[in-house]
Design a protein around this motif. Sequence first.
Motif, short mmCIF file in Angstrom:
data_model
loop_
_atom_site.label_atom_id
_atom_site.label_comp_id
_atom_site.label_asym_id
_atom_site.label_seq_id
_atom_site.Cartn_x
_atom_site.Cartn_y
_atom_site.Cartn_z
N GLU A 13 0.82 -1.21 0.00
CA GLU A 13 0.00 0.00 0.00
C GLU A 13 0.86 1.26 0.00
N ALA A 14 0.36 2.28 -0.65
CA ALA A 14 0.93 3.63 -0.60
C ALA A 14 -0.19 4.53 -0.13
N LEU A 15 -0.15 4.96 1.12
CA LEU A 15 -1.30 5.56 1.78
C LEU A 15 -1.27 7.08 1.83
N THR A 16 -0.15 7.69 1.45
CA THR A 16 -0.11 9.15 1.41
C THR A 16 -0.52 9.61 0.01
N TRP A 17 -0.44 10.93 -0.21
CA TRP A 17 -0.82 11.42 -1.54
C TRP A 17 0.15 10.94 -2.60
N MET A 18 1.33 10.52 -2.20
CA MET A 18 2.29 9.92 -3.14
C MET A 18 1.97 8.44 -3.24
N ASP A 19 0.92 8.13 -4.00
CA ASP A 19 0.28 6.82 -3.91
C ASP A 19 0.47 5.93 -5.14
N ALA A 20 1.41 6.26 -6.02
CA ALA A 20 1.57 5.47 -7.26
C ALA A 20 2.13 4.08 -6.95
N ARG A 21 1.66 3.12 -7.76
CA ARG A 21 2.17 1.75 -7.68
C ARG A 21 2.45 1.25 -9.09
N VAL A 22 3.44 0.41 -9.21
CA VAL A 22 3.77 -0.24 -10.48
C VAL A 22 3.73 -1.74 -10.25
N ASP A 23 2.87 -2.41 -10.97
CA ASP A 23 2.67 -3.86 -10.79
C ASP A 23 2.36 -4.19 -9.34
N GLY A 24 1.57 -3.33 -8.71
CA GLY A 24 1.15 -3.58 -7.34
C GLY A 24 2.15 -3.20 -6.28
N VAL A 25 3.32 -2.72 -6.68
CA VAL A 25 4.38 -2.36 -5.73
C VAL A 25 4.43 -0.84 -5.59
N PRO A 26 4.30 -0.30 -4.38
CA PRO A 26 4.36 1.16 -4.21
C PRO A 26 5.70 1.73 -4.66
N VAL A 27 5.64 2.85 -5.36
CA VAL A 27 6.87 3.55 -5.77
C VAL A 27 7.41 4.36 -4.60
N THR A 28 6.52 5.00 -3.86
CA THR A 28 6.90 5.82 -2.70
C THR A 28 6.00 5.44 -1.53
N ALA A 29 6.25 4.29 -0.93
CA ALA A 29 5.37 3.79 0.14
C ALA A 29 5.38 4.72 1.35
N ARG A 30 6.56 5.22 1.72
CA ARG A 30 6.70 6.18 2.82
C ARG A 30 6.09 5.65 4.13
N PRO A 49 18.89 10.00 -6.05
CA PRO A 49 19.11 8.76 -6.80
C PRO A 49 17.89 8.28 -7.58
N THR A 50 16.69 8.54 -7.08
CA THR A 50 15.48 8.05 -7.76
C THR A 50 14.75 9.15 -8.53
N TYR A 51 15.41 10.29 -8.76
CA TYR A 51 14.76 11.41 -9.46
C TYR A 51 14.46 11.05 -10.91
N HIS A 52 13.26 11.42 -11.35
CA HIS A 52 12.85 11.29 -12.76
C HIS A 52 12.35 12.65 -13.22
N GLY A 53 12.96 13.17 -14.27
CA GLY A 53 12.62 14.51 -14.73
C GLY A 53 11.57 14.58 -15.80
N ARG A 108 5.18 6.31 -16.39
CA ARG A 108 4.57 7.51 -15.81
C ARG A 108 4.37 7.37 -14.31
N ASP A 109 3.91 6.19 -13.88
CA ASP A 109 3.69 6.00 -12.44
C ASP A 109 5.01 6.01 -11.66
N THR A 110 6.07 5.53 -12.27
CA THR A 110 7.37 5.57 -11.61
C THR A 110 7.81 7.01 -11.38
N ALA A 111 7.54 7.88 -12.34
CA ALA A 111 7.96 9.28 -12.25
C ALA A 111 6.97 10.15 -11.49
N TYR A 112 5.78 9.64 -11.21
CA TYR A 112 4.66 10.44 -10.70
C TYR A 112 5.04 11.28 -9.48
N HIS A 113 5.75 10.69 -8.53
CA HIS A 113 6.12 11.41 -7.30
C HIS A 113 7.62 11.36 -7.06
#
Length: 635
Positions: A416-433, A544-548, A557-562
């Motif tokens: 789960e990604a429960l904050t506003w940074m909620d993108a997931r790729v293949d069910g895995v949160p990008v920024t779970a926080r 290290p994880t910045y996407h411009g 797109r979901d990887t770069a979202y947040h």
Amino acid sequence: MATVRRLAFGPQVCGRLDEGSAREWLVPDGCGGYAMGTAGGLRTRRYHGLLVVAGEQSRRLALASLDPVVTLPSGTSVRLGTHEWADGTIAPRGHELLAGFELVDGLPRWRWRIGDVVIERELAMAPGRPAVAVVHRLLTGGPITLALDTLCTWRDVHGERTADGPPLSVVDASDGFVVDDAYRLRGPGFRRAGTWWRGVHHRAEAARGLTPSEDLWHAGRFHAELRQPGATASVTAWATDLPSAPAPAIDVVAAARARNRAIVAAARPADDAQATLALAADAFIVQTAAGPDVVAGYPWFGAWSRDTMLSYEGLFLATGRAAEGRSLLQAYAGRLSRGMLANTADTGRVEYNTADATLWFLHAVGRHVAVTGDTDLAASLLPALRDVVDHHLAGTRYGIGADPSDGLLRQGAPGEALTWMDARVDGVPVTARAGKPVEINALWVNGLAMVIKLAWQVRVSAGAAARAHPAALASFARRFPAPTGWLHDVVDGPSGDDASLRPNQLLAWSLPYAPLRPDPAALQTIGSALMTPLGLRSLAPGSPTYHGVHRGDPAERDTAYHTGTVWPWLIGPFVAAWHRLGVSADQTLSDADDHLGEYGLGSVSETADGDAPHEATGCPFQAWSVAETLRARRL
């Protein structure tokens, strides 16, 4: 009085396909449906059409296009539509005959010139029902014959319909026809056709890595003779209550224009930017069977409680619509479950996977009472607000609950990604926080203080909030400052404390009961690393994880979202934090002004690329982007 900006483009924009198709217009119906397209007339998205109908779970595209065909006195026929086909062909090329496009009072207007013949089109939706009115007017020249090709479908806006399936059912009706027993068109001199136009291409969907083509059903043509300047030909299309036709098209357009002007006047804007944003805000406020609600963004989002509550002050309080907002807050309070608002039902099921939506609800109620003085609302909602606090102290879904050791709010659950940074790729949160995110705890401290203040105003007990607030406030001040000079983004995460430079910490300084006084040095660091003309990056370049670039297929797109993508809504807390220090951030707002005329016309986009030139991405029309930009202008 300040008025909405007139946004106009001539043939140098409209006649160039890439330019004209990059600027999108939106006309909402007040129910969640809309008409939407581009200044140049090309349908670039599966979501574009003249009649998109809101349903319980999703929207459906009905009338995709109404293509004018002009027959001149010489007998020459000229097609004014524009389509792109799967083989790359552009035909017809009506955009090359556009003399201009303009958005006036929020309504689109086109003018085509064929020698001395000039034809105008304008359209509007009937507020409160899924109905569109399209008016064509001969301005100069003539006489001409005007035919209007009707290109129809009936499908979910997120998908396609092709000729491989059954044809649409077209049944004759008075002055027109009914499609699939779902919607009706009315206009002059209809003649049936009944063929598929195959391989209509949507370039924006191709760029997003989605299915780019569909087939449209050519139901037939309307015909009218326009013999002298001023003559008109109109088509109306509507869904639901098919026997009850809307008002004449010219009256619908006039009424919509008058309504839009009244919406702006009620907001009492100080300048044309505020006027434009006030009208933009109206697009997101919709009436449903349950009362007022908020569409998070057009064309693909529905209602999301985080977006609704974060946007509340800008959409309702900054526009003079507190009465509608009051009803919304009462309705949402009635849907609380275990101290939580549902995140959304936009995905097809009710989901509660949000750690912040309910905290934004506390904030929205507090701001409503502070702005309006409506202590009756405070008294009626306080039992529900105290219950929210109790559940968060005891613990609720997804590991959301206060840590008894320090009073801070923690959250996190596998997958789960429960904050506003909620993108997931293949069910895995990008920024779970997972752990204790900075903005969640800023909202928690702010929400507890809001409950205490509301209880004091109505002379009742604040309940557990009175005990929880001092502990959370002290722990926040002790735990979140990082050795880097800014705030940790997350503390007590799976890997310890995270000091990544993100904009989430702005809420720790900008909320009404923010846990910390703004730090000028930290704000300058954030501005230097994250600020762009359209808003703040979600992660600092060099990380290290910045996407411009926020482009490509859904996973890209979901990887770069947040992780670097720019979010315009963050302008609100950035400006508010400086405002608390007595520092104006007018230039930040001025930088964003030109965006009102370059993507979603008269509105503010969801996102933009982190790298220059910061091209807009995501929804062209986004509620919290508009709301926070407007709120910041009224500080």
